[in-house]
Enzyme design. Structure first.
Site, PDB file in Angstrom:
ATOM      1  N   TYR A 181      -2.379   9.552  18.623  1.00 10.52           N
ATOM      2  CA  TYR A 181      -0.984   9.225  18.361  1.00 10.52           C
ATOM      3  C   TYR A 181      -0.671   9.381  16.872  1.00 10.52           C
ATOM      4  O   TYR A 181      -1.415   8.891  16.018  1.00 10.52           O
ATOM      5  CB  TYR A 181      -0.676   7.804  18.818  1.00 10.52           C
ATOM      6  CG  TYR A 181      -0.736   7.638  20.318  1.00 10.52           C
ATOM      7  CD1 TYR A 181       0.358   7.955  21.115  1.00 10.52           C
ATOM      8  CD2 TYR A 181      -1.893   7.177  20.933  1.00 10.52           C
ATOM      9  CE1 TYR A 181       0.302   7.821  22.490  1.00 10.52           C
ATOM     10  CE2 TYR A 181      -1.958   7.040  22.322  1.00 10.52           C
ATOM     11  CZ  TYR A 181      -0.859   7.368  23.089  1.00 10.52           C
ATOM     12  OH  TYR A 181      -0.918   7.244  24.449  1.00 10.52           O
ATOM     13  N   PRO A 182       0.441  10.051  16.521  1.00 15.13           N
ATOM     14  CA  PRO A 182       0.782  10.296  15.111  1.00 15.13           C
ATOM     15  C   PRO A 182       1.413   9.069  14.474  1.00 15.13           C
ATOM     16  O   PRO A 182       2.582   9.066  14.066  1.00 15.13           O
ATOM     17  CB  PRO A 182       1.770  11.460  15.197  1.00 15.13           C
ATOM     18  CG  PRO A 182       2.469  11.256  16.508  1.00 15.13           C
ATOM     19  CD  PRO A 182       1.412  10.705  17.434  1.00 15.13           C
ATOM     20  N   LYS A 183       0.608   8.003  14.351  1.00 13.00           N
ATOM     21  CA  LYS A 183       1.135   6.713  13.918  1.00 13.00           C
ATOM     22  C   LYS A 183       0.951   6.504  12.432  1.00 13.00           C
ATOM     23  O   LYS A 183      -0.057   6.880  11.847  1.00 13.00           O
ATOM     24  CB  LYS A 183       0.432   5.585  14.688  1.00 13.00           C
ATOM     25  CG  LYS A 183       0.676   5.624  16.182  1.00 13.00           C
ATOM     26  CD  LYS A 183       0.144   4.381  16.872  1.00 13.00           C
ATOM     27  CE  LYS A 183       0.487   4.392  18.360  1.00 13.00           C
ATOM     28  NZ  LYS A 183       0.220   3.122  19.028  1.00 13.00           N
ATOM     29  N   THR A 184       1.952   5.862  11.842  1.00 12.98           N
ATOM     30  CA  THR A 184       1.872   5.416  10.465  1.00 12.98           C
ATOM     31  C   THR A 184       2.666   4.108  10.355  1.00 12.98           C
ATOM     32  O   THR A 184       3.363   3.707  11.289  1.00 12.98           O
ATOM     33  CB  THR A 184       2.411   6.486   9.500  1.00 12.98           C
ATOM     34  OG1 THR A 184       2.122   6.095   8.152  1.00 12.98           O
ATOM     35  CG2 THR A 184       3.911   6.677   9.656  1.00 12.98           C
TER      36      THR A 184
END
Length: 248
Positions: free
Chosen positions: A113-116
């Site tokens: 998941y492209p989480k930040t």
């Protein structure tokens, strides 16, 4: 610590892992979804091959999760792009911002998941459902929807949130070159949609160099939904290897 004991761990620090080794169950996960039309050229600039775009659409979402096993409560916001892969319709997860470090670390390490980190919120305010996203001290998105205006069919609501999801998985080597560069697929399972609504909506995106949601500008609101559900996230599976045929 013996080798077999080391291999029982999935993340570090070994004595205080960044996230719990559990498959999280989401209870009463609340969605605000706004599908909007954007610029096709801007969309094609960020969607990786071999994914294909049929229409220049984006789904902006805010998800309030008050009960998540292993992580505790948190809120998340981001953009998902309708795509097709090998004839299958799904969504490409473009960017996700959330206010919970264990969920951020787990989403990136265990899955793709492209989480930040960001500061989303979801709340009712004077007859409107309001979703916001801040990056640091700056507002980068404000979404509003009429609060529970029209009942949405539960099966239709389930279909909206259970489409296959595609993401990019990168693991760099110690020399900086990629060791893993894959397109992966996952989906939502064990879904119980409890309530769902549709209604009018508006969405504002604000320019920010480190949270560039506005690079996919809002041209037309297509639809909006408000959904309350329980669900589980399935493990990811690789569907395309970008390094195949180019490894030395």
């Amino acid at each position: 610590m013996k080798t077999e004991e080391v291999l029982q761990h999935v993340t570090t620090p070994l004595v205080n892992p960044a996230f719990a080794p559990v498959v999280p169950r989401f209870t009463d996960r609340e969605y605000l979804n706004i599908v909007y039309r954007t610029d096709e050229a801007a969309l094609r600039a960020v969607v990786p091959e071999p994914l294909e775009i049929e229409e220049p659409l984006v789904r902006f979402e805010v998800m309030k999760m008050g009960d998540v096993s292993g992580y505790g409560p948190y809120t998340e916001s981001g953009q998902a792009i309708p795509v097709t892969f090998d004839g299958e319709r799904g969504e490409y997860l473009h960017a996700m911002y959330l206010d919970n470090f264990p969920a951020t670390a787990s989403g990136r390490e265990v899955s793709a998941y492209p989480k930040t980190i960001g500061s989303p919120s979801l709340f009712a305010d004077n007859g409107a459902l309001v979703g916001t996203l801040d990056y640091g001290s700056q507002r980068v998105a404000t979404a509003t929807m009429g609060y529970k205006h029209h009942v949405l069919d539960l099966a239709e609501a389930a279909a909206q949130i259970t489409v296959p999801t595609f993401m990019l998985k990168f693991v760099p080597g110690y020399d900086g070159a990629p060791r893993v560069a894959e397109l992966v697929r996952t989906e939502i399972t064990d879904v119980v949609v409890k309530q769902a609504w549709a209604g009018p909506a508006r969405l504002q995106l604000f320019e920010h160099v480190l949270a560039p949601l506005a690079d996919l500008p809002v041209r037309e609101i297509v639809s909006a939904s408000h959904i309350l559900t329980d669900l589980t996230l399935a493990p990811v599976k690789p569907v395309h290897d970008y390094l195949k045929g180019v490894r030395s």
